[in-house]
Design a protein around this motif. Structure first.
Motif, mmCIF file in Angstrom:
data_model
loop_
_atom_site.group_PDB
_atom_site.id
_atom_site.type_symbol
_atom_site.label_atom_id
_atom_site.label_comp_id
_atom_site.label_asym_id
_atom_site.label_seq_id
_atom_site.Cartn_x
_atom_site.Cartn_y
_atom_site.Cartn_z
ATOM 1 N N GLY A 116 0.815 -1.209 0.000
ATOM 2 C CA GLY A 116 0.000 0.000 0.000
ATOM 3 C C GLY A 116 0.839 1.245 0.000
ATOM 4 O O GLY A 116 0.368 2.312 -0.359
ATOM 5 N N ILE A 117 2.102 1.162 0.428
ATOM 6 C CA ILE A 117 3.017 2.305 0.371
ATOM 7 C C ILE A 117 3.921 2.049 -0.822
ATOM 8 O O ILE A 117 4.694 1.100 -0.830
ATOM 9 C CB ILE A 117 3.869 2.425 1.641
ATOM 10 C CG1 ILE A 117 2.991 2.530 2.865
ATOM 11 C CG2 ILE A 117 4.847 3.567 1.531
ATOM 12 C CD1 ILE A 117 2.661 3.883 3.335
ATOM 13 N N ALA A 118 3.804 2.883 -1.807
ATOM 14 C CA ALA A 118 4.607 2.670 -3.017
ATOM 15 C C ALA A 118 6.082 2.858 -2.696
ATOM 16 O O ALA A 118 6.463 3.845 -2.080
ATOM 17 C CB ALA A 118 4.170 3.660 -4.093
ATOM 18 N N TRP A 155 -0.474 8.702 -1.366
ATOM 19 C CA TRP A 155 -0.970 8.155 -0.100
ATOM 20 C C TRP A 155 -2.473 8.348 0.044
ATOM 21 O O TRP A 155 -3.026 9.398 -0.278
ATOM 22 C CB TRP A 155 -0.274 8.819 1.078
ATOM 23 C CG TRP A 155 1.136 8.353 1.320
ATOM 24 C CD1 TRP A 155 1.794 7.347 0.695
ATOM 25 C CD2 TRP A 155 2.045 8.918 2.263
ATOM 26 N NE1 TRP A 155 3.075 7.228 1.187
ATOM 27 C CE2 TRP A 155 3.254 8.186 2.155
ATOM 28 C CE3 TRP A 155 1.979 9.953 3.174
ATOM 29 C CZ2 TRP A 155 4.375 8.459 2.939
ATOM 30 C CZ3 TRP A 155 3.093 10.226 3.953
ATOM 31 C CH2 TRP A 155 4.272 9.485 3.849
ATOM 32 N N LYS A 156 -3.099 7.303 0.560
ATOM 33 C CA LYS A 156 -4.502 7.358 0.974
ATOM 34 C C LYS A 156 -4.533 7.513 2.498
ATOM 35 O O LYS A 156 -3.495 7.515 3.153
ATOM 36 C CB LYS A 156 -5.225 6.064 0.560
ATOM 37 C CG LYS A 156 -5.082 5.712 -0.892
ATOM 38 C CD LYS A 156 -5.819 6.699 -1.752
ATOM 39 C CE LYS A 156 -5.707 6.300 -3.212
ATOM 40 N NZ LYS A 156 -5.494 7.396 -4.100
ATOM 41 N N ILE A 162 -0.554 4.540 8.519
ATOM 42 C CA ILE A 162 0.599 3.648 8.703
ATOM 43 C C ILE A 162 1.843 4.459 9.040
ATOM 44 O O ILE A 162 2.615 4.123 9.934
ATOM 45 C CB ILE A 162 0.839 2.803 7.434
ATOM 46 C CG1 ILE A 162 -0.303 1.811 7.244
ATOM 47 C CG2 ILE A 162 2.173 2.071 7.502
ATOM 48 C CD1 ILE A 162 -0.302 1.120 5.893
ATOM 49 N N VAL A 163 2.079 5.559 8.325
ATOM 50 C CA VAL A 163 3.317 6.328 8.473
ATOM 51 C C VAL A 163 3.295 7.205 9.719
ATOM 52 O O VAL A 163 4.314 7.342 10.414
ATOM 53 C CB VAL A 163 3.559 7.195 7.211
ATOM 54 C CG1 VAL A 163 4.781 8.080 7.391
ATOM 55 C CG2 VAL A 163 3.713 6.317 5.985
ATOM 56 N N ASP A 164 2.151 7.792 10.027
ATOM 57 C CA ASP A 164 2.069 8.810 11.083
ATOM 58 C C ASP A 164 2.642 8.376 12.438
ATOM 59 O O ASP A 164 3.356 9.157 13.067
ATOM 60 C CB ASP A 164 0.617 9.274 11.235
ATOM 61 C CG ASP A 164 0.522 10.605 11.946
ATOM 62 O OD1 ASP A 164 1.302 11.522 11.600
ATOM 63 O OD2 ASP A 164 -0.324 10.730 12.851
ATOM 64 N N PRO A 165 2.395 7.148 12.918
ATOM 65 C CA PRO A 165 2.948 6.779 14.230
ATOM 66 C C PRO A 165 4.476 6.790 14.274
ATOM 67 O O PRO A 165 5.069 6.915 15.340
ATOM 68 C CB PRO A 165 2.421 5.354 14.450
ATOM 69 C CG PRO A 165 1.231 5.224 13.570
ATOM 70 C CD PRO A 165 1.488 6.112 12.403
ATOM 71 N N TYR A 166 5.123 6.675 13.112
ATOM 72 C CA TYR A 166 6.587 6.655 13.081
ATOM 73 C C TYR A 166 7.202 8.047 13.132
ATOM 74 O O TYR A 166 8.417 8.179 13.223
ATOM 75 C CB TYR A 166 7.070 5.939 11.813
ATOM 76 C CG TYR A 166 6.846 4.466 11.866
ATOM 77 C CD1 TYR A 166 7.755 3.632 12.489
ATOM 78 C CD2 TYR A 166 5.691 3.904 11.329
ATOM 79 C CE1 TYR A 166 7.542 2.271 12.553
ATOM 80 C CE2 TYR A 166 5.465 2.548 11.391
ATOM 81 C CZ TYR A 166 6.399 1.736 12.005
ATOM 82 O OH TYR A 166 6.176 0.395 12.081
ATOM 83 N N VAL A 175 -1.324 15.369 7.969
ATOM 84 C CA VAL A 175 -2.671 15.909 7.717
ATOM 85 C C VAL A 175 -2.681 17.412 7.944
ATOM 86 O O VAL A 175 -3.244 18.173 7.145
ATOM 87 C CB VAL A 175 -3.706 15.195 8.616
ATOM 88 C CG1 VAL A 175 -5.074 15.843 8.495
ATOM 89 C CG2 VAL A 175 -3.767 13.727 8.267
ATOM 90 N N ARG A 176 -2.076 17.851 9.052
ATOM 91 C CA ARG A 176 -2.131 19.269 9.408
ATOM 92 C C ARG A 176 -1.499 20.152 8.327
ATOM 93 O O ARG A 176 -2.031 21.214 7.986
ATOM 94 C CB ARG A 176 -1.432 19.498 10.754
ATOM 95 C CG ARG A 176 -1.623 20.908 11.278
ATOM 96 C CD ARG A 176 -1.110 21.072 12.699
ATOM 97 N NE ARG A 176 0.336 21.003 12.750
ATOM 98 C CZ ARG A 176 1.026 20.209 13.570
ATOM 99 N NH1 ARG A 176 0.400 19.406 14.395
ATOM 100 N NH2 ARG A 176 2.335 20.213 13.563
#
Length: 201
Positions: A116-118, A155-156, A162-166, A175-176
């Protein structure tokens, strides 16, 4: 009067001795008590200071002597104390390591290895051109395998999750700061559209 004294001389002597004894008791003892009562001590104003106990002052403290050994407690009271301390220490280490690192089952797989992450294809882009991405965040994204604008532009919501917690302290910035939209302009090379919406590059 003389005849009276001669007739009762014994009684007269007894009365005289009693008078002397009472006078001595009343007036003779008082000066000694006054002297005793007014003898200055260390608390009397103007008295000499109290003598220091030099023996205690010159003794080394107990903690300074490595040879000082405390008397051991009774064997029944101390039975198993080493095991209790060792178990508590092991539990504390386990708790600390569990708190600092997520459990293997809960640890998310790094985004570069997730479907899902290219994956990046081609030379890396300068991600610091994204508004809100500085050198530290750029390095962090590189460690996660995110190096190109077209990756982020594709990205969807699930990919962002998936990425944000890292991102650690930078969590929520995707998002902000609207990275996906910014990277859409940058991946297409639409500098004019980017600058009209997000400001000068």
């Amino acid at each position: 009067m003389l005849e009276l004294i001669e007739a009762n001389w014994i009684a007269f002597v007894i009365v005289l001795l009693l008078g002397v004894a009472v006078a001595w008791w009343v007036w003779g003892r008082r000066p000694a008590e006054r002297v005793r009562a007014h003898t200055p001590d260390v608390l009397t104003p103007g008295a000499a200071p109290a003598q220091r106990n030099n023996e205690l002052l010159e003794m080394p403290p107990a903690s300074a002597s490595p040879d000082t050994v405390l008397a051991p407690a009774s064997a029944p009271a101390m039975a198993g104390i080493e095991q209790v301390i060792a178990a508590a220490a092991a539990q504390e280490v386990n708790d600390a390591s569990a708190a600092s690192a997520p459990a293997a089952a809960d640890a998310p797989v790094p985004p570069a290895n997730r479907p899902g992450i290219a994956p990046a294809s081609g030379a890396p882009d300068d991600l610091t051109r994204i508004k809100g991405v500085g050198p530290k965040l750029n390095a962090l994204l590189g460690e996660l395998g995110v190096t190109r604008f077209d990756q982020i532009a594709g990205w969807k919501d699930a990919d962002v999750a998936i990425v944000d917690p890292y991102l650690g302290a930078f969590k929520g910035r995707i998002v902000r700061d609207n990275w996906v939209d910014q990277c859409g302009y940058l991946a297409r090379g639409d500098t004019a559209g980017f600058e009209s919406k997000y400001g000068k590059l």
